[in-house]
Design a protein around this motif. Sequence first.
Motif, PDB file in Angstrom:
ATOM      1  N   GLN A   1       4.527  -7.539   3.182  1.00  0.00           N
ATOM      2  CA  GLN A   1       3.422  -6.719   3.656  1.00  0.00           C
ATOM      3  C   GLN A   1       3.670  -6.364   5.118  1.00  0.00           C
ATOM      4  OE1 GLN A   1      -0.862  -7.452   2.395  1.00  0.00           O
ATOM      5  NE2 GLN A   1      -0.908  -8.311   4.434  1.00  0.00           N
TER       6      GLN A   1
ATOM      7  N   VAL B   1      -0.557  -4.328   8.616  1.00  0.00           N
ATOM      8  CA  VAL B   1      -1.510  -4.490   7.509  1.00  0.00           C
ATOM      9  C   VAL B   1      -2.065  -5.916   7.511  1.00  0.00           C
ATOM     10  CG1 VAL B   1      -1.757  -4.499   5.005  1.00  0.00           C
ATOM     11  CG2 VAL B   1      -0.440  -2.691   6.113  1.00  0.00           C
TER      12      VAL B   1
ATOM     13  N   ARG C   1       4.262  -9.116  -0.381  1.00  0.00           N
ATOM     14  CA  ARG C   1       3.422  -8.104  -1.025  1.00  0.00           C
ATOM     15  C   ARG C   1       3.396  -8.362  -2.531  1.00  0.00           C
ATOM     16  NH1 ARG C   1       5.279  -2.365   0.470  1.00  0.00           N
ATOM     17  NH2 ARG C   1       3.433  -2.028   1.743  1.00  0.00           N
TER      18      ARG C   1
ATOM     19  N   ARG D   1      -6.048  -5.973  -0.256  1.00  0.00           N
ATOM     20  CA  ARG D   1      -5.828  -4.629  -0.793  1.00  0.00           C
ATOM     21  C   ARG D   1      -6.563  -3.583   0.045  1.00  0.00           C
ATOM     22  NH1 ARG D   1      -8.056  -4.256  -6.126  1.00  0.00           N
ATOM     23  NH2 ARG D   1      -6.833  -2.365  -6.446  1.00  0.00           N
TER      24      ARG D   1
ATOM     25  N   GLU E   1      -4.473  -2.812   3.235  1.00  0.00           N
ATOM     26  CA  GLU E   1      -3.332  -1.937   2.980  1.00  0.00           C
ATOM     27  C   GLU E   1      -3.793  -0.514   2.673  1.00  0.00           C
ATOM     28  OE1 GLU E   1       1.111  -2.168   1.567  1.00  0.00           O
ATOM     29  OE2 GLU E   1      -0.224  -3.639   0.659  1.00  0.00           O
TER      30      GLU E   1
ATOM     31  N   HIS F   1      -4.430   1.500   5.865  1.00  0.00           N
ATOM     32  CA  HIS F   1      -3.216   1.993   6.513  1.00  0.00           C
ATOM     33  C   HIS F   1      -2.569   3.110   5.697  1.00  0.00           C
ATOM     34  CE1 HIS F   1      -2.653  -0.740   9.978  1.00  0.00           C
ATOM     35  NE2 HIS F   1      -3.398  -1.552   9.259  1.00  0.00           N
ATOM     36  N   GLN F   2      -2.593   2.993   4.380  1.00  0.00           N
ATOM     37  CA  GLN F   2      -2.033   4.053   3.545  1.00  0.00           C
ATOM     38  C   GLN F   2      -2.850   5.335   3.679  1.00  0.00           C
ATOM     39  OE1 GLN F   2      -2.005   1.906  -0.166  1.00  0.00           O
ATOM     40  NE2 GLN F   2       0.146   1.336   0.046  1.00  0.00           N
TER      41      GLN F   2
ATOM     42  N   ALA G   1      -0.432  -1.994  -4.670  1.00  0.00           N
ATOM     43  CA  ALA G   1      -0.272  -1.206  -3.441  1.00  0.00           C
ATOM     44  C   ALA G   1       1.141  -0.661  -3.316  1.00  0.00           C
ATOM     45  CB  ALA G   1      -0.603  -2.074  -2.230  1.00  0.00           C
TER      46      ALA G   1
END
Length: 343
Positions: free
Chosen positions: A2, A6, A47, A109, A112, A115-116, A270
């Motif tokens: 990860q 994150v 991750r 989750r 992440e 950030h995505q 993710a």
Amino acid sequence: MQPPEVTRTMVWLLLGRTPPPRAAHDATPHGTFVDHWNRGFTAVVPRDTDRAPLAHVVGAAAGQGHAWCRDGSRAWRTAPAVDVLRQLRLAPACLSLRTVTPTAGDLPRLAEALHQHVSLRALVRANTLGTTRLLALLAEQGGGAAAPGPPAGSAGHPLGVPYVRLRSWQLVLASADQITDEGARLAHAAVHRRRLPADHVVRQLLCLHRAAFVAERQQALLPAERPSQDRLAVTAAGADTGGTAAAHVRAIRAHRLAAERAPGDAPASATVVADALARAWWNVASLFLDLAERTGSVAPAQECDAPFWHALAELRTPPGRYGTDDDGVAVAARWLEREFRTA
């Protein structure tokens, strides 16, 4: 692994939800954990692991496992957690996992996804600039037939004009509306909830599919030119960028269809969104490299954009510089993402 940023967001969300200590002896480990975050201590978290991500965070804070640290070049690398704690002059934090887990919910989750979402928002901004530049270039070469700005409305479908040339702005603006709505859902989830909004991954993949498709189809609109030696050197292995871009669109579409058909309670990985993001950015970078080659012949619509296009043109690399696994388009994709995320 990860990404470290994150993990830091995950811990930040966790500390905001952890009930305040009720007694002095409870406050000590909690305060130490907060101090770790403030001093930049960041655990290494695999991750999509079977072990709870927070177990890795709590273990690293106690000196077990590994943590991230920066070397002289400021690049992240991993090291034993006990060594990183010693380097930062921090005391181990013995925080009970049973105290943390009930308040965690779906924070790994969610962190992440936040950030995505930022990367996806930057991708749509790139779609916007790429569309503006492409239509301005086509208008210049076609005697002003294409308007560079978003249309006020649509009128007719002239025969022989590619769909993406007529509808690029509709596709880009649809993505902009979608990420605005999704950003509001994610913000609400971060503040008030412990899990991702329903069908969040499906909506992200739909937007990614659209962004990658727009870039791939727009690249096909560029006037055919005899490839220069510099352009051939963009991909180290001599790969067909058009074929690769189409393959990326197909892969993202497959991710989206699989997510849409999955049971409603099935957790979406993710890594699926991360893979789709990397593919979409590759397509945008491939388009932008082609657009940058034409900067010298056709001035950008906005004079302030000229340094950007000249800097991008400088990323053209000699064959083999990055090796077969790290071609020039991938390098440009990472550069573009940084530029659009920080602009």
